[in-house]
Enzyme design. Structure first.
Site, PDB file in Angstrom:
ATOM      1  N   GLY A 248       0.818  -1.207   0.000  1.00 19.60           N
ATOM      2  CA  GLY A 248       0.000   0.000   0.000  1.00 19.60           C
ATOM      3  C   GLY A 248       0.849   1.252   0.000  1.00 19.60           C
TER       4      GLY A 248
ATOM      5  N   PRO B 172       2.570   4.775   1.334  1.00 18.89           N
ATOM      6  CA  PRO B 172       3.220   5.120   2.609  1.00 18.89           C
ATOM      7  C   PRO B 172       2.242   5.827   3.553  1.00 18.89           C
ATOM      8  CG  PRO B 172       4.566   5.794   0.734  1.00 18.89           C
ATOM      9  CD  PRO B 172       3.253   5.388   0.173  1.00 18.89           C
ATOM     10  N   GLY B 173       2.415   5.562   4.848  1.00 19.73           N
ATOM     11  CA  GLY B 173       1.622   6.267   5.849  1.00 19.73           C
ATOM     12  C   GLY B 173       0.240   5.715   6.077  1.00 19.73           C
ATOM     13  N   THR B 174      -0.047   4.492   5.595  1.00 24.43           N
ATOM     14  CA  THR B 174      -1.386   3.927   5.765  1.00 24.43           C
ATOM     15  C   THR B 174      -1.474   2.940   6.925  1.00 24.43           C
ATOM     16  OG1 THR B 174      -0.831   2.308   4.032  1.00 24.43           O
ATOM     17  CG2 THR B 174      -2.091   4.245   3.369  1.00 24.43           C
ATOM     18  N   GLY B 175      -0.396   2.763   7.698  1.00 26.93           N
ATOM     19  CA  GLY B 175      -0.481   1.957   8.914  1.00 26.93           C
ATOM     20  C   GLY B 175       0.185   0.600   8.845  1.00 26.93           C
ATOM     21  N   LYS B 176       1.097   0.385   7.889  1.00 25.62           N
ATOM     22  CA  LYS B 176       1.726  -0.933   7.753  1.00 25.62           C
ATOM     23  C   LYS B 176       2.614  -1.261   8.953  1.00 25.62           C
ATOM     24  CE  LYS B 176       3.476   0.024   3.648  1.00 25.62           C
ATOM     25  NZ  LYS B 176       2.845   1.301   3.292  1.00 25.62           N
ATOM     26  N   SER B 177       3.458  -0.328   9.356  1.00 27.70           N
ATOM     27  CA  SER B 177       4.358  -0.595  10.487  1.00 27.70           C
ATOM     28  C   SER B 177       3.572  -0.750  11.793  1.00 27.70           C
ATOM     29  CB  SER B 177       5.386   0.526  10.621  1.00 27.70           C
ATOM     30  OG  SER B 177       4.758   1.768  10.850  1.00 27.70           O
TER      31      SER B 177
ATOM     32  N   SER C 262      -4.738  14.154 -17.778  1.00 25.38           N
ATOM     33  CA  SER C 262      -5.669  15.209 -17.380  1.00 25.38           C
ATOM     34  C   SER C 262      -5.501  16.484 -18.196  1.00 25.38           C
ATOM     35  CB  SER C 262      -5.502  15.529 -15.891  1.00 25.38           C
ATOM     36  OG  SER C 262      -4.216  16.040 -15.623  1.00 25.38           O
TER      37      SER C 262
ATOM     38  N   LYS D 152      -5.548  21.472  -7.849  1.00 23.36           N
ATOM     39  CA  LYS D 152      -5.461  22.250  -9.082  1.00 23.36           C
ATOM     40  C   LYS D 152      -6.245  23.556  -8.967  1.00 23.36           C
ATOM     41  CE  LYS D 152      -4.838  18.189 -12.051  1.00 23.36           C
ATOM     42  NZ  LYS D 152      -5.475  17.332 -13.063  1.00 23.36           N
TER      43      LYS D 152
END
Length: 649
Positions: A62, A64-69, A524, A567
């Site tokens: 996933g 970074p920063g989504t709670g893996k550790s 885009s 944007k």
């Protein structure tokens, strides 16, 4: 009366974001277990619980920063209680370079080493006394032997002292047999009440698998015994616990193979990792390493993993994809309020947040999700904002963090991409790289994002010139376009061909992404490219107070893009008044209060609507012509009348 209205407005705002009442986050209870503190990853939590019960390996993939550790640490708390052990490295007198390994119950290893060290100290003291006695005896003998001959006494005494001190030095420098037999404590579990957890992220092979230190003094009794040079790796320190490794795909293939061997066998010998070191000659008996592996990374990690290692996890564990957003429900908003309380408790240095400040954090979670009806789960970034607001509040000596402080923290705690975007915008405004007034043919203010977090204004220019070859006209795009961006240009070419018909073979269409020094990726800009080409071809000027973003299908339908909020805010900062976005993105937009009065947001569904909004009003017939072409391609019979009316115009 005014105060009552203000209170009603605040209450309405509270009801729209939270359905719980509290004065500050100190009133929100924080679960004691880490697994219960994980937010928004319900599927991952259930798998971690199952894996902990059965001691299964897990691969977490996933953003970074989504709670893996955090899940890895939580698993260490959940592992079944087992009797931890100490691991000793014992000298092997017969084969010194093959030290033996022994395990003892936790706490017994240190006592064993201490007892053997005490015996060695006593032996060392005894040797010191003997060597001192020898020194004194030699000096005394020299004095007695030369007592009747004063002429040679100084030389004899000097020689005797030299010999005596040399013997004294050698006896005390060389190690006694008892000292050589003191074992080394490789793994000490005496102070651990729960299963060990070790983060091996970024570790080199020696730190991960164990190593043997190099010893330049290998003879004459001056060298360090081989067993004392052995160092345990993190896999051995994680015995009966959890080994966590983020970005596991960055490990060398040889290291991944050894890690696989350790997982399969539950034990691994320690040897020197450098073939040129003296440690490479030392090889211990297998050292226990029955760990549970929590491997983590992004989707790219799976491509760089050793196939056998991943197969091992698949065969005796689980693979989990971590979510980066969760539904924007009242229940999940309550979880985010609890997240604020958790971060404050963990930090221990910042004040608690007021109710309104927590609401602002939740609103920021909506903004950063970049999708309607969603909340972001990139909680490390959200935690950074909480700490920044707390630090600012401490600086101002506030007892509680207020909503005004959180808003100020959002300005101060900007990412590198945000700061780079600001620098780009300032430079481009200073040197007039983009316009915010007047009308120009073939020039469009496109919009882009850096790292999905920060927007920039990206001017796009188009020029139509006679083709060099009469057989085929070309569309040429410059600005370091990458794969998806190049494909977007090809899709736009289909729309242009449809619009101009056979005449495309007579012209070359040049497109320039002005100032795209870092390259362009994504589709885009499709709307902007098509608008610039048609504007140049028809010599129909485009309003420069307008910016646009959106992807196009080959049939001219405008489809949603990412980063709409970033944007729009970038365009507002640049002084642009009108922004065209895909209709489906309208509910994704969560702009800051300070921008809401500065810009007009115009949602569109089809390309002819883009032209109608972007072109100078005097050139609306261009939009009418394209609308007629779009209607002609429809198979619906009910459109025939509309086609006739459009053509009549």
């Amino acid at each position: 009366m005014g105060e009552a209205k203000e209170a009603t407005k605040k209450k309405a705002k509270r009801d729209s974001l939270l359905d719980i009442e509290f004065n500050d986050t100190s009133e929100i209870s924080v679960p004691p277990r880490l697994i219960d503190q994980v937010i928004g990853q319900d599927n991952s939590v259930e798998i971690i619980k199952k894996a902990a019960l059965q001691r299964r390996h897990v691969l977490l993939i996933g953003e970074p920063g989504t709670g893996k550790s955090m899940l890895g640490q939580a698993m260490a708390e959940l592992l079944p209680k087992e009797e931890l052990v100490d691991v000793l490295c014992i000298p092997n007198p017969k084969y010194p370079n093959q030290p033996r390994v022994a395990t003892l119950p936790a706490g017994h290893g240190a006592r064993k080493v201490e007892m053997d060290a005490e015996v060695a100290r006593k032996s060392g003291n005894k040797r010191f006394i003997i060597s001192l006695a020898i020194l004194l005896a030699i000096i005394g003998y020299a004095l007695i032997a030369t007592a009747g001959n004063p002429a040679v006494q100084p030389q004899t005494l000097l020689m005797a002292m030299f010999v005596g001190f040399f013997i004294f030095f050698m006896l005390n420098q060389s190690r006694g047999r008892t000292e050589m037999l003191i074992p080394k404590l490789l793994v000490d579990s005496s102070k651990k009440d729960t299963a060990p957890f070790n983060d091996a992220t970024g570790s080199h092979a020696g730190a991960l698998l164990g190593d043997v230190r190099h010893d330049p003094f290998q003879s004459g009794g001056l060298g360090t015994p081989p067993h004392e040079r052995v160092e345990a790796g993190l896999i051995h320190k994680s015995n009966l616990g959890v080994l966590y490794s983020d970005e596991i795909g960055t490990l060398e293939m040889r290291t991944q193979q050894k890690l696989l061997t350790a997982m399969q066998e539950g034990k691994l010998q320690i040897t020197g990792q450098s073939e040129l070191s003296s440690g490479a000659m030392v090889r211990t008996e297998p050292v226990p390493c029955k760990f549970v592996l929590i491997a983590a990374g992004n989707i790219e990690t799976t491509r760089n993993m050793h196939p056998a290692l991943r197969s091992r996890i698949q065969g005796s564990g689980y693979e989990v994809y971590m979510k980066d957003t969760m539904p924007d429900t009242l229940e999940n908003r309550r979880k985010l309020a609890r997240f604020c309380a958790q971060e404050i408790v963990k930090d221990r240095r910042i004040p608690h947040f007021t109710y309104e400040a927590v609401e602002e954090i939740i609103y920021e979670a909506q903004r950063r999700a970049d999708r309607k009806y969603q909340l972001t789960l990139r909680l490390r970034e959200l935690g950074g904002l909480i700490r920044a607001a707390g630090d600012l509040s401490k600086e101002k000596n506030e007892p509680l963090v207020t909503v005004e402080t959180v808003r100020l923290a959002k300005t101060l705690a900007r990412t590198l991409e945000n700061q780079i975007s600001d620098s780009y915008a300032d430079d481009r405004k200073l040197y007039k790289i983009f316009e915010t007034e007047n009308v120009l043919a073939g020039r469009v203010n496109g919009l882009a994002v850096i790292n999905q977090r920060s927007g920039i204004v990206m001017p796009i220019e188009a020029e139509v010139v006679p083709a060099f070859s009469r057989r085929e006209g070309k569309i040429v795009a410059t600005g370091q376009l990458r794969i998806v961006a190049r494909e977007a240009v090809q899709n736009v070419s289909a729309i242009v061909k449809k619009y101009v018909g056979k005449d495309i073979s007579d012209y070359d269409y040049h497109i320039q992404f002005v100032g795209a020094y870092a390259g362009v990726e994504g589709d885009s800009a499709s709307v902007s490219i098509a608008a610039a080409i048609i504007s140049a071809m028809e010599n129909a000027p485009i309003r420069q107070d307008t910016a646009m973003t959106g992807s196009l299908t080959v049939r001219g339908v405008v489809i949603p893009i990412g980063g709409a909020t970033a944007k729009i805010e970038a365009a507002a900062e640049a002084g642009i008044k009108r922004i065209i976005i895909p209709f489906q993105n309208i509910e994704d937009v969560k702009i800051e209060e300070k921008y809401k009065g500065k810009v007009e947001i115009i949602p569109v569904r089809n390309f002819h609507e883009v032209l109608r909004e972007a072109l100078s009003p005097d050139y609306s017939y261009v939009a009418d012509k394209y609308e007629a072409l779009a209607l002609e391609s429809s198979i619906s019979k009910g459109n025939k009348e509309k086609i006739k009316k459009a053509k009549a115009k």
